[in-house]
Design a protein around this motif. Sequence first.
Motif, PDB file in Angstrom:
ATOM      1  N   VAL A 111       0.829  -1.211   0.000  1.00 17.76           N
ATOM      2  CA  VAL A 111       0.000   0.000   0.000  1.00 17.76           C
ATOM      3  C   VAL A 111       0.858   1.254   0.000  1.00 17.76           C
ATOM      4  CG1 VAL A 111      -1.559   1.366   1.412  1.00 17.76           C
ATOM      5  CG2 VAL A 111      -2.031  -1.036   1.020  1.00 17.76           C
ATOM      6  N   PHE A 112       1.888   1.269   0.848  1.00 14.04           N
ATOM      7  CA  PHE A 112       2.610   2.525   1.043  1.00 14.04           C
ATOM      8  C   PHE A 112       3.790   2.720   0.098  1.00 14.04           C
ATOM      9  CE2 PHE A 112       0.332   2.467   5.007  1.00 14.04           C
ATOM     10  CZ  PHE A 112       0.084   3.799   5.235  1.00 14.04           C
ATOM     11  N   GLU A 243     -11.360  10.106  13.741  1.00 15.19           N
ATOM     12  CA  GLU A 243     -10.559   9.705  12.596  1.00 15.19           C
ATOM     13  C   GLU A 243      -9.649   8.541  12.971  1.00 15.19           C
ATOM     14  OE1 GLU A 243     -11.089  11.146   9.585  1.00 15.19           O
ATOM     15  OE2 GLU A 243      -9.816   9.511   8.846  1.00 15.19           O
ATOM     16  N   ARG A 256       0.981  10.933   6.648  1.00 11.52           N
ATOM     17  CA  ARG A 256       0.222  11.727   5.690  1.00 11.52           C
ATOM     18  C   ARG A 256      -0.263  13.024   6.316  1.00 11.52           C
ATOM     19  NH1 ARG A 256      -4.619   8.669   4.008  1.00 11.52           N
ATOM     20  NH2 ARG A 256      -4.859  10.367   2.572  1.00 11.52           N
ATOM     21  N   GLU A 257      -0.173  13.112   7.626  1.00  7.91           N
ATOM     22  CA  GLU A 257      -0.654  14.306   8.316  1.00  7.91           C
ATOM     23  C   GLU A 257       0.439  15.345   8.455  1.00  7.91           C
ATOM     24  OE1 GLU A 257      -3.402  15.340   9.828  1.00  7.91           O
ATOM     25  OE2 GLU A 257      -4.733  13.619   9.757  1.00  7.91           O
ATOM     26  N   ASP A 259       3.043  18.056   7.695  1.00  9.20           N
ATOM     27  CA  ASP A 259       3.110  19.113   6.708  1.00  9.20           C
ATOM     28  C   ASP A 259       4.352  19.949   6.990  1.00  9.20           C
ATOM     29  OD1 ASP A 259       2.378  20.635   4.615  1.00  9.20           O
ATOM     30  OD2 ASP A 259       1.064  21.933   5.777  1.00  9.20           O
ATOM     31  N   ASN A 267       6.248  14.519   2.963  1.00  5.53           N
ATOM     32  CA  ASN A 267       6.018  13.102   2.713  1.00  5.53           C
ATOM     33  C   ASN A 267       7.244  12.264   3.055  1.00  5.53           C
ATOM     34  OD1 ASN A 267       3.382  13.438   1.651  1.00  5.53           O
ATOM     35  ND2 ASN A 267       4.344  14.301  -0.156  1.00  5.53           N
TER      36      ASN A 267
ATOM     37  N   LYS B  98       1.148  12.832  -4.916  1.00  3.36           N
ATOM     38  CA  LYS B  98       1.737  12.946  -3.586  1.00  3.36           C
ATOM     39  C   LYS B  98       1.999  14.397  -3.178  1.00  3.36           C
ATOM     40  CE  LYS B  98       4.175   9.945  -0.691  1.00  3.36           C
ATOM     41  NZ  LYS B  98       4.739   8.620  -0.612  1.00  3.36           N
ATOM     42  N   ASP B 121     -14.277  10.375   1.446  1.00  2.00           N
ATOM     43  CA  ASP B 121     -13.889   9.028   1.836  1.00  2.00           C
ATOM     44  C   ASP B 121     -12.744   8.538   0.954  1.00  2.00           C
ATOM     45  OD1 ASP B 121     -14.562   6.539   3.393  1.00  2.00           O
ATOM     46  OD2 ASP B 121     -14.660   5.785   1.348  1.00  2.00           O
ATOM     47  N   VAL B 123     -10.508  10.359  -0.612  1.00  2.00           N
ATOM     48  CA  VAL B 123      -9.265  11.054  -0.260  1.00  2.00           C
ATOM     49  C   VAL B 123      -8.675  10.437   1.001  1.00  2.00           C
ATOM     50  CG1 VAL B 123      -8.248  13.258   0.407  1.00  2.00           C
ATOM     51  CG2 VAL B 123      -9.997  13.191  -1.351  1.00  2.00           C
ATOM     52  N   GLY B 124      -9.541  10.135   1.963  1.00  2.00           N
ATOM     53  CA  GLY B 124      -9.063   9.557   3.217  1.00  2.00           C
ATOM     54  C   GLY B 124      -8.426   8.199   3.018  1.00  2.00           C
ATOM     55  N   ASP B 126      -6.915   7.090   0.193  1.00  2.00           N
ATOM     56  CA  ASP B 126      -5.781   7.050  -0.719  1.00  2.00           C
ATOM     57  C   ASP B 126      -4.464   7.244   0.022  1.00  2.00           C
ATOM     58  OD1 ASP B 126      -3.868   7.588  -2.724  1.00  2.00           O
ATOM     59  OD2 ASP B 126      -5.511   8.022  -4.095  1.00  2.00           O
ATOM     60  N   PRO B 127      -3.576   6.250  -0.023  1.00  2.00           N
ATOM     61  CA  PRO B 127      -2.326   6.395   0.728  1.00  2.00           C
ATOM     62  C   PRO B 127      -1.385   7.418   0.114  1.00  2.00           C
ATOM     63  CG  PRO B 127      -2.324   4.346  -0.507  1.00  2.00           C
ATOM     64  CD  PRO B 127      -3.674   4.950  -0.692  1.00  2.00           C
ATOM     65  N   ARG B 128      -1.668   7.856  -1.099  1.00  2.00           N
ATOM     66  CA  ARG B 128      -0.729   8.752  -1.753  1.00  2.00           C
ATOM     67  C   ARG B 128      -1.036  10.227  -1.550  1.00  2.00           C
ATOM     68  NH1 ARG B 128       0.037   4.173  -3.709  1.00  2.00           N
ATOM     69  NH2 ARG B 128      -2.126   3.854  -4.187  1.00  2.00           N
ATOM     70  N   MET B 129      -2.165  10.536  -0.982  1.00  2.00           N
ATOM     71  CA  MET B 129      -2.476  11.949  -0.797  1.00  2.00           C
ATOM     72  C   MET B 129      -2.196  12.365   0.634  1.00  2.00           C
ATOM     73  SD  MET B 129      -5.964  12.458  -2.853  1.00  2.00           S
ATOM     74  CE  MET B 129      -6.133  11.833  -4.507  1.00  2.00           C
ATOM     75  N   ASN B 130      -1.649  13.552   0.756  1.00  2.45           N
ATOM     76  CA  ASN B 130      -1.398  14.077   2.089  1.00  2.45           C
ATOM     77  C   ASN B 130      -2.713  14.531   2.702  1.00  2.45           C
ATOM     78  OD1 ASN B 130      -0.532  15.953   4.256  1.00  2.45           O
ATOM     79  ND2 ASN B 130       1.467  15.455   3.455  1.00  2.45           N
ATOM     80  N   ARG B 131      -2.864  14.275   4.000  1.00  2.00           N
ATOM     81  CA  ARG B 131      -4.116  14.678   4.627  1.00  2.00           C
ATOM     82  C   ARG B 131      -4.154  16.165   4.947  1.00  2.00           C
ATOM     83  NH1 ARG B 131      -7.517  11.026   6.801  1.00  2.00           N
ATOM     84  NH2 ARG B 131      -8.004  12.460   8.461  1.00  2.00           N
ATOM     85  N   LYS B 132      -3.033  16.849   4.726  1.00  2.00           N
ATOM     86  CA  LYS B 132      -3.022  18.287   4.981  1.00  2.00           C
ATOM     87  C   LYS B 132      -3.338  19.077   3.703  1.00  2.00           C
ATOM     88  CE  LYS B 132      -1.864  18.879   9.417  1.00  2.00           C
ATOM     89  NZ  LYS B 132      -2.669  17.771   9.925  1.00  2.00           N
TER      90      LYS B 132
END
Lengths: 363, 374
Positions: A111-112, A243, A256-257, A259, A267, B98, B121, B123-124, B126-132
């Motif tokens: 996945v990652f 969450e 992913r959080e 920044d 990342n 990313k 949902d 977006v949440g 997807d492992p490739r998108m930043n949550r910020k």
Amino acid sequence: MEKNDRVSNIQLQALIITSNIGAGILALPSSVANAMDNAGWIGIVLGGLAILPFVYIMNKLAEMYRGKIFYDYGKDIVGNTVFKIFSLIYLGYFLIVIALVVRIFGEVIKVFLLENTPLEVIMFTMLLTTSYIARSSIEGISRMALVILPILAITTLVFVLVSLPTLDFTNLLPIARVSLKDIYHGTKIVFFSYIGFEIILIALAYIEDSGKALKSSFLGIFYTTLIYLISFFVTLSQFGIHELKKQIWPSLSIMREIDLPGFFIENIDGLLMAAWVLAVFTTMGPMMYTGGVILSSLFNTKKHDFFVLAIVPIIYAIATIPESLTEIYTNMDLIVRYLSIFTLALGPMILLIVSLLKRGEKT
Amino acid sequence: MKKLLIIPIVLITLFFTGCWDVVEINERIFVTAVGLDLNKDPNLEGEYLLTYVYPNVGNIKDGTSQKESKFIKMTVVQTPFQGSRQLMTRLDKPLYFKHMKVIVIGEELFKDSGKMKEFFDGVGRDPRMNRKIKIVVAEGNAEDVLSTKTEEELVIGGYLNSMLQSHKAAARFTNQTFSNMMKEFDFSNASMAPRAVPKKEEFKLSGAAVLKDYKLVGWLGEVENSLIALTKGEVVSEIFTTTYKDTLVSYVITDTFPKKVVNVDKEDINVDINIYTEGYIQEYKYQTDTSTFDEEFLKTVEKRLEKNIERQLKEIIAKLQKDYKADVLGIGEHICKFEPKLWKEVKDDWENVFPNLNININAKVKVRRTGLTR
């Protein structure tokens, strides 16, 4: 098994910590949050405490049969035939746990990191790599644990530091609202996150300073608890309770959080992933080693290393059984739980009681 | 013999390594912003109109070439996440998300709560998108916001992103990230996001979209947004005005310390929002006899500013409570965290409890400095 190899106390500590922390830490914060909400940390602390009696039993046994490993002195206690059944259960348990860990490892990496690489290749290369360390002696494994532990510790620190700017500590509130029933459920979940420390069944036989063995084992569990607590608090204050409950692997999703300023240097999940691969490696290594040792004890051979390669295909086969991630986390996890009740708690307990009774008879 | 073995080992490690997943950095398209709209063209099948913006990487390297600095691709699809696959039929390289910074969502689409839930949902997951990732709601079409030509920054995604990050005018619009928005929805089912208004040659960020249950229910203006930011302590620099002897006095807020106090008497839940602000006087009137170094002047100005803030905020809160019924002030979150017992009683019925809360605003304004002149 050479007679001269020894495990120092600090190595024992490192061995316990690195064996405990593996695939479990990824899902732990969310599974504990699902059971106990914000008060999950109570579950983590209690789970750590609940482990201690069993660590004590294992130490007691090692003390009574100094210099022998569990899978050898077990024969003396309950007799050869009965203990063969014991050994088989232990063997089955280790095979399934390694299979579970390597499967989760494969899924996470897929996945990652490596989207297109076949799962089978990820798992098989990991198993082969692990089999290398599992073929060496307990001393080699302990040394490896001591080398890898600082890497894990530093990564944990970096992980806390980079997430600090975005942490919202009010998410921790309310910090201790929980019912007794939830505490029971939460503790039960956490208890199984400490799977891995049973390497002391072997390691204690080679301990350098047997007087301090118990203290070192307890400290090992203590540091594990500490790392679990950190991961729980950081993920909770980052995600917020709702969450966090939804995440499958909060300890990795947290990347992913993050920044960091700048367009292209954020990342940094690669860093955490790298450390986590080591953590999984140090969980699987000792277990695979134990599997080899159990087999060599069953067949009365002097060396365990050729058994290690023999069990790799079996583990691989078990690991490919679950059809989906959901199945891994429901069915396979459940089997491991039931087996671990025997291997961590019942098995050593029965042996201790029987051996105490036997001693009573003699005197 | 053993030494000879090294040669095959070295050769194996050199030639037998590989990577299934290798995609060189110049073989990727780094999408910086995505816009989502409802498809209005009946000739095209699909419900979403997606706009992807990505930089012309070659142009960045050359510096001052005359070529287009960014590319905009649009496509119509059934679900938002099909977009990047759909575009593969028209692009030579895969899209890469990313480093995506901003998602702009069109007004019409955000009125459909079901569709937005599906999208968030995704977006949440997807492992490739930043949550910020920052969320912006476009008044009108997201497409218009993203296709605006900008001079300063090379890429519109980067431009929008730096606009959102700049704190100088932060009170006119408030930055909203995906992760924070989800958190607010989880607590009180209401949130806010900055509004982007497309103009002919440019676009502006001003005010906010009021969101409830993953749905757009209304807009807040610039001033309203800055006042709400005041209750959240998000104001970094903002001017508020009042009059003194028929002259406008501008007061710049440099610090805000909001505090929420919740107490229950009998049936009613009282929420006191105490706002404490500090700042300085930006302008008054130049005359030989006027002076800001006057106890009475400062006291009156402070009083009037307090009254002003309280009055305006009350109007906004009445609007939020009665018209929008959306708890964007984070009162639900506050109760959940600091009054867990009370939250247990009200959380299932928060929709109906929120409009009936007694919300009191107490503002405290301090003028600390008056600039260089008296």
